[in-house]
Enzyme design. Sequence first.
Site, short mmCIF file in Angstrom:
data_model
loop_
_atom_site.label_atom_id
_atom_site.label_comp_id
_atom_site.label_asym_id
_atom_site.label_seq_id
_atom_site.Cartn_x
_atom_site.Cartn_y
_atom_site.Cartn_z
N CYS A 124 -8.74 0.69 0.99
CA CYS A 124 -7.49 0.20 0.42
C CYS A 124 -7.86 -0.83 -0.65
CB CYS A 124 -6.67 -0.45 1.53
SG CYS A 124 -5.18 -1.28 0.99
N THR A 169 -5.85 -2.73 -2.30
CA THR A 169 -5.03 -3.93 -2.16
C THR A 169 -5.63 -4.87 -1.12
OG1 THR A 169 -3.15 -2.47 -2.60
CG2 THR A 169 -2.64 -4.70 -1.86
N TYR A 199 1.50 -2.67 1.66
CA TYR A 199 0.91 -3.98 1.38
C TYR A 199 1.19 -4.43 -0.06
CZ TYR A 199 -2.31 -4.14 5.47
OH TYR A 199 -2.88 -4.22 6.72
N CYS A 218 -5.48 3.01 -6.31
CA CYS A 218 -4.82 2.85 -5.01
C CYS A 218 -5.13 4.13 -4.24
CB CYS A 218 -3.32 2.69 -5.18
SG CYS A 218 -2.39 2.84 -3.62
N THR A 219 -5.53 4.00 -3.00
CA THR A 219 -5.99 5.19 -2.27
C THR A 219 -4.86 6.16 -1.90
OG1 THR A 219 -5.96 3.91 -0.21
CG2 THR A 219 -8.07 4.08 -1.39
N1 DGL Z 1 -3.60 2.33 -0.15
C1 DGL Z 1 -3.55 1.01 -0.62
C2 DGL Z 1 -4.35 0.72 -1.86
O1 DGL Z 1 -5.34 1.32 -2.04
C3 DGL Z 1 -2.33 0.15 -0.40
C4 DGL Z 1 -0.98 0.70 -0.65
C5 DGL Z 1 0.10 -0.24 -0.11
O2 DGL Z 1 0.14 -0.44 1.11
O3 DGL Z 1 0.89 -0.75 -0.92
O4 DGL Z 1 -4.09 -0.09 -2.66
#
Ligand code: DGL
Length: 258
Positions: free
Chosen positions: A71, A73, A39, A183-184
């Site tokens: 997430c 994002t 994402y 970011c997770t």
């Molecule tokens: N795991 C996600 C986050 O915490 C998104 C990573 C991605 O899809 O770019 O931001």
Amino acid sequence: MSIVFFDSGMGGITVLREALTLLPGQEFLYYADTGHVPYGKRTAEEVRSLVISAVETIVKRERPRALVVACNTATSVAIESLRKVSPFPVIGMEPAVKPALEHEKVSGRRVLVLATPLTLSQEKYSDLVSRLDSEGQVDSLPLPGLVDLVEQEDFRGEKARAYLQEAFSSLKREDYGTIVLGCTHFPFFKNEIASFFSPYADVIDGNKGTVLHLIRCLGSSPRAEREAHGPVVFMSSGDVEKDKGKFFRLMERYQGSR
Ligand code: DGL
């Protein structure tokens, strides 16, 4: 009714793991939007509509007891829209800037927030920093490459180390007291990140705080016991059988790395 965890891909595992420990005996459903990961390099509009349609798919299967948007994002662009249409609690995530600044209040050392480009470009993030960072201690750095390495299950280390070496090359590492994983996906590379800032900085994430917030929303109390948790049902928007194998491998890997 299940507690649903949602992420673009496998990053939400790092949050789900905390929930499995603190909320034994619950049923969990994990949904990965693997058909559209990552994402972080998409536009806000694209991600918002992907998140809404993923949640519609989940709700068609069952009504969640609560939805954890595991997430940063997705939270930064879609949480308000989701809350408007959801008749169940929706728990989001944000980079742990507050605890990081509290930690560095006395030392005055710098805080580095690592996240996706989309999270860092959003008003939600700049508002959070300007509200809390009165002394100008916070720096931010996008690391989208780590998301790809997790999704490819590339944990051999050389690629991650070379990528981080390049990304951190212009930083004065000894200036930093706390590194925030915003970011997770990034906790999968916590040790590699920590080794760049060792012995100066601590590396933190907001995962446990998010689960404690979930527990408050459910009106339960945390039980940090290693007793058996309920089943985890896995769903994805990609190749479900392939993704399911990856999901359980990464669950094991993350558990083993802690
Ligand atoms: N795991 C996600 C986050 O915490 C998104 C990573 C991605 O899809 O770019 O931001």
